[in-house]
Design a protein around this motif. Sequence first.
Motif, PDB file in Angstrom:
ATOM      1  N   LYS A 184       0.845  -1.199   0.000  1.00  0.00           N
ATOM      2  CA  LYS A 184       0.000   0.000   0.000  1.00  0.00           C
ATOM      3  C   LYS A 184       0.876   1.243   0.000  1.00  0.00           C
ATOM      4  N   CYS A 185       0.364   2.252  -0.669  1.00  0.00           N
ATOM      5  CA  CYS A 185       1.040   3.543  -0.726  1.00  0.00           C
ATOM      6  C   CYS A 185      -0.044   4.609  -0.753  1.00  0.00           C
ATOM      7  N   ALA A 186       0.368   5.870  -0.775  1.00  0.00           N
ATOM      8  CA  ALA A 186      -0.627   6.946  -0.749  1.00  0.00           C
ATOM      9  C   ALA A 186      -0.150   8.135  -1.556  1.00  0.00           C
ATOM     10  N   ILE A 187      -1.125   8.848  -2.086  1.00  0.00           N
ATOM     11  CA  ILE A 187      -0.881  10.099  -2.802  1.00  0.00           C
ATOM     12  C   ILE A 187      -1.693  11.188  -2.112  1.00  0.00           C
ATOM     13  N   ILE A 188      -1.058  12.333  -1.897  1.00  0.00           N
ATOM     14  CA  ILE A 188      -1.740  13.481  -1.294  1.00  0.00           C
ATOM     15  C   ILE A 188      -1.781  14.609  -2.311  1.00  0.00           C
ATOM     16  N   LEU A 189      -2.977  15.076  -2.614  1.00  0.00           N
ATOM     17  CA  LEU A 189      -3.151  16.181  -3.568  1.00  0.00           C
ATOM     18  C   LEU A 189      -2.920  17.500  -2.831  1.00  0.00           C
ATOM     19  N   ALA A 190      -1.845  18.206  -3.192  1.00  0.00           N
ATOM     20  CA  ALA A 190      -1.467  19.409  -2.444  1.00  0.00           C
ATOM     21  C   ALA A 190      -0.955  20.512  -3.355  1.00  0.00           C
ATOM     22  N   ALA A 191      -1.493  20.576  -4.575  1.00  0.00           N
ATOM     23  CA  ALA A 191      -0.974  21.537  -5.546  1.00  0.00           C
ATOM     24  C   ALA A 191      -1.816  22.800  -5.665  1.00  0.00           C
ATOM     25  N   GLY A 192      -2.994  22.814  -5.052  1.00  0.00           N
ATOM     26  CA  GLY A 192      -3.922  23.928  -5.251  1.00  0.00           C
ATOM     27  C   GLY A 192      -3.477  25.217  -4.602  1.00  0.00           C
ATOM     28  N   LYS A 193      -4.026  26.299  -5.109  1.00  0.00           N
ATOM     29  CA  LYS A 193      -3.668  27.628  -4.615  1.00  0.00           C
ATOM     30  C   LYS A 193      -4.562  28.079  -3.473  1.00  0.00           C
ATOM     31  N   GLY A 194      -5.837  27.765  -3.547  1.00  0.00           N
ATOM     32  CA  GLY A 194      -6.758  28.195  -2.500  1.00  0.00           C
ATOM     33  C   GLY A 194      -7.094  29.667  -2.599  1.00  0.00           C
ATOM     34  N   LYS A 195      -7.717  30.050  -3.700  1.00  0.00           N
ATOM     35  CA  LYS A 195      -8.006  31.474  -3.936  1.00  0.00           C
ATOM     36  C   LYS A 195      -8.880  32.072  -2.852  1.00  0.00           C
ATOM     37  N   ARG A 196      -9.819  31.291  -2.341  1.00  0.00           N
ATOM     38  CA  ARG A 196     -10.745  31.834  -1.335  1.00  0.00           C
ATOM     39  C   ARG A 196     -10.071  32.089   0.008  1.00  0.00           C
ATOM     40  N   LEU A 223      -0.470  24.697   3.665  1.00  0.00           N
ATOM     41  CA  LEU A 223       0.464  25.032   4.739  1.00  0.00           C
ATOM     42  C   LEU A 223      -0.180  25.857   5.839  1.00  0.00           C
ATOM     43  N   HIS A 224      -1.435  26.215   5.680  1.00  0.00           N
ATOM     44  CA  HIS A 224      -2.131  26.870   6.784  1.00  0.00           C
ATOM     45  C   HIS A 224      -2.297  25.853   7.908  1.00  0.00           C
ATOM     46  N   LYS A 225      -2.164  26.337   9.138  1.00  0.00           N
ATOM     47  CA  LYS A 225      -2.088  25.430  10.282  1.00  0.00           C
ATOM     48  C   LYS A 225      -3.434  25.223  10.964  1.00  0.00           C
ATOM     49  N   VAL A 226      -3.623  24.005  11.426  1.00  0.00           N
ATOM     50  CA  VAL A 226      -4.760  23.640  12.269  1.00  0.00           C
ATOM     51  C   VAL A 226      -4.188  23.032  13.542  1.00  0.00           C
ATOM     52  N   CYS A 227      -4.525  23.610  14.669  1.00  0.00           N
ATOM     53  CA  CYS A 227      -3.968  23.179  15.964  1.00  0.00           C
ATOM     54  C   CYS A 227      -2.440  23.123  15.908  1.00  0.00           C
ATOM     55  N   GLY A 228      -1.861  24.154  15.286  1.00  0.00           N
ATOM     56  CA  GLY A 228      -0.412  24.327  15.320  1.00  0.00           C
ATOM     57  C   GLY A 228       0.374  23.549  14.297  1.00  0.00           C
ATOM     58  N   GLY A 250       3.368  27.128  -4.926  1.00  0.00           N
ATOM     59  CA  GLY A 250       4.256  27.201  -3.769  1.00  0.00           C
ATOM     60  C   GLY A 250       4.998  25.913  -3.509  1.00  0.00           C
ATOM     61  N   ALA A 251       5.432  25.246  -4.585  1.00  0.00           N
ATOM     62  CA  ALA A 251       6.030  23.912  -4.463  1.00  0.00           C
ATOM     63  C   ALA A 251       7.212  23.883  -3.500  1.00  0.00           C
ATOM     64  N   GLU A 252       8.098  24.865  -3.587  1.00  0.00           N
ATOM     65  CA  GLU A 252       9.289  24.864  -2.738  1.00  0.00           C
ATOM     66  C   GLU A 252       8.930  25.058  -1.272  1.00  0.00           C
ATOM     67  N   GLU A 253       7.930  25.883  -1.012  1.00  0.00           N
ATOM     68  CA  GLU A 253       7.490  26.081   0.378  1.00  0.00           C
ATOM     69  C   GLU A 253       6.906  24.805   0.951  1.00  0.00           C
ATOM     70  N   VAL A 254       6.112  24.101   0.138  1.00  0.00           N
ATOM     71  CA  VAL A 254       5.521  22.844   0.611  1.00  0.00           C
ATOM     72  C   VAL A 254       6.616  21.813   0.864  1.00  0.00           C
ATOM     73  N   LYS A 255       7.586  21.748  -0.027  1.00  0.00           N
ATOM     74  CA  LYS A 255       8.716  20.830   0.168  1.00  0.00           C
ATOM     75  C   LYS A 255       9.440  21.122   1.480  1.00  0.00           C
ATOM     76  N   LYS A 256       9.707  22.397   1.703  1.00  0.00           N
ATOM     77  CA  LYS A 256      10.446  22.804   2.898  1.00  0.00           C
ATOM     78  C   LYS A 256       9.698  22.421   4.168  1.00  0.00           C
ATOM     79  N   SER A 257       8.380  22.567   4.143  1.00  0.00           N
ATOM     80  CA  SER A 257       7.574  22.302   5.338  1.00  0.00           C
ATOM     81  C   SER A 257       7.342  20.820   5.575  1.00  0.00           C
ATOM     82  N   THR A 258       7.601  19.981   4.571  1.00  0.00           N
ATOM     83  CA  THR A 258       7.356  18.538   4.710  1.00  0.00           C
ATOM     84  C   THR A 258       8.630  17.705   4.586  1.00  0.00           C
TER      85      THR A 258
END
Length: 459
Positions: free
Chosen positions: A3-15, A24-29, A55-63
Amino acid sequence: MDKCAIILAAGKGKRMKTNLPKVLHKVCGKEMVNHVIDTLKRCDIDDIDVIIGNGAEEVKKSTQNRNVSYSIQKEQLGTGHALMCSKDFLKNKEGVVAVFTGDAPLIREETVQKLIEFHKNGDYKATILTAIVEDATGYGRIIRNKENEVEKIVEHKDCTEEELKVREINSGMYCFDIKELIKNLDKLSNSNSQGEYYLTDVIEILKNNNCKVGAIDVNVDEIRGVNSRIQLAEAEEILRKRINEKHMENGVTIIDPKNTYISKDTEIGEDTIIYPGNMIEGKTIIKEGCIIYPNSRIQDSIIEEKVTIQNSVILESHIGENTTVGPFAYVRPQSEIGSNARIGDFVEIKKSKIGNNTKISHLTYIGDAEVGSGCNFGCGTVVVNYDGKNKNKTIIGDDSFIGCNVNLVSPVEVEDNTYIAAGSTITKKVPSGALAVARAKQVNKEGWVQRKGLNKDKK
């Protein structure tokens, strides 16, 4: 079964109206995408691919410390297109791939495991995570056949009058047989009004190939996606309630759960009491029998048994058992406070080690120092650790007494069983058993006030 997994994390989130990638917005820290990654890791899914774009580089850095791989989605052309970008990750793999979204941080470990087991036991080629809601307006409906398998997913605008009555909705989270998914991804079309490739279309393709598609429903809170600041606050409230309830079930007293903020990764021992207004962040460990009075912030620290903390900040430090901290103390990173110690009001400790039974009761700064056991600091002591260029170290031995308003100019050593007279500025080593006095001799000039004409007439 692999088993493996894919996480969809490419969106911008205009709203969200933000320059920060949405996931990268935080929930409970903790960043939303890291909530999802950590949940999957706890389910023994170690092979995880994060699809990144905005924000690919930012997501990479945070994960980057979570040992995941990455696929790049340069253009956001739909969820189906996102999975197309993960073909290299899926190449030569067999078994099951679970697909989750990086903006849905409330998914539980037991739900991930339940989804995979249901998929496996039902011999499905695809399984959809769904929820039953009161009002399904705007959501894609799950239409099942007589065998209770999924027949199709119908978008709200395309539903018949009968289909509009269906309250089971699509979460956008799935489990796929890897070989079937790879075989059918290239069959996706973007011939629609949005010009995008939809992952939901894979379900239709599989059904046309007589493949079994299943669905399993969960609590609607678990599939909540975050697309606005309002939804971010709602997710925060739900997760905070879960976390606090878990600790209370484990024997922790939380006086006001609605006003207590504890990170997902915090551990708290039995019979600890937490008052309102506390922020407990990161991988903090608070052991048994502690009292955390209101309005403290504790981050990535270890608090041993029977510690009392009042209105203080403790960052990346270790507090020994039966020690009291505060009110209004500031314990900065890389500090280690011993047992039965006292760190009092308006005391700041920076990158220092404080021994057992040492009392630092008020208005004192100690930085880059090693302090022994059984010491006592008078009010207004300052370790002068910075010479304008370098930080220097002060060493204070056991059972030393430091008088009020003393400056210890680093680097300097004060040996065991010494006394420093109040008001002294110490620049040289103080040997064991000595009294150090480093201040000017007092001189009284008789009649000086009258001679200077500074008398104040009494009326």
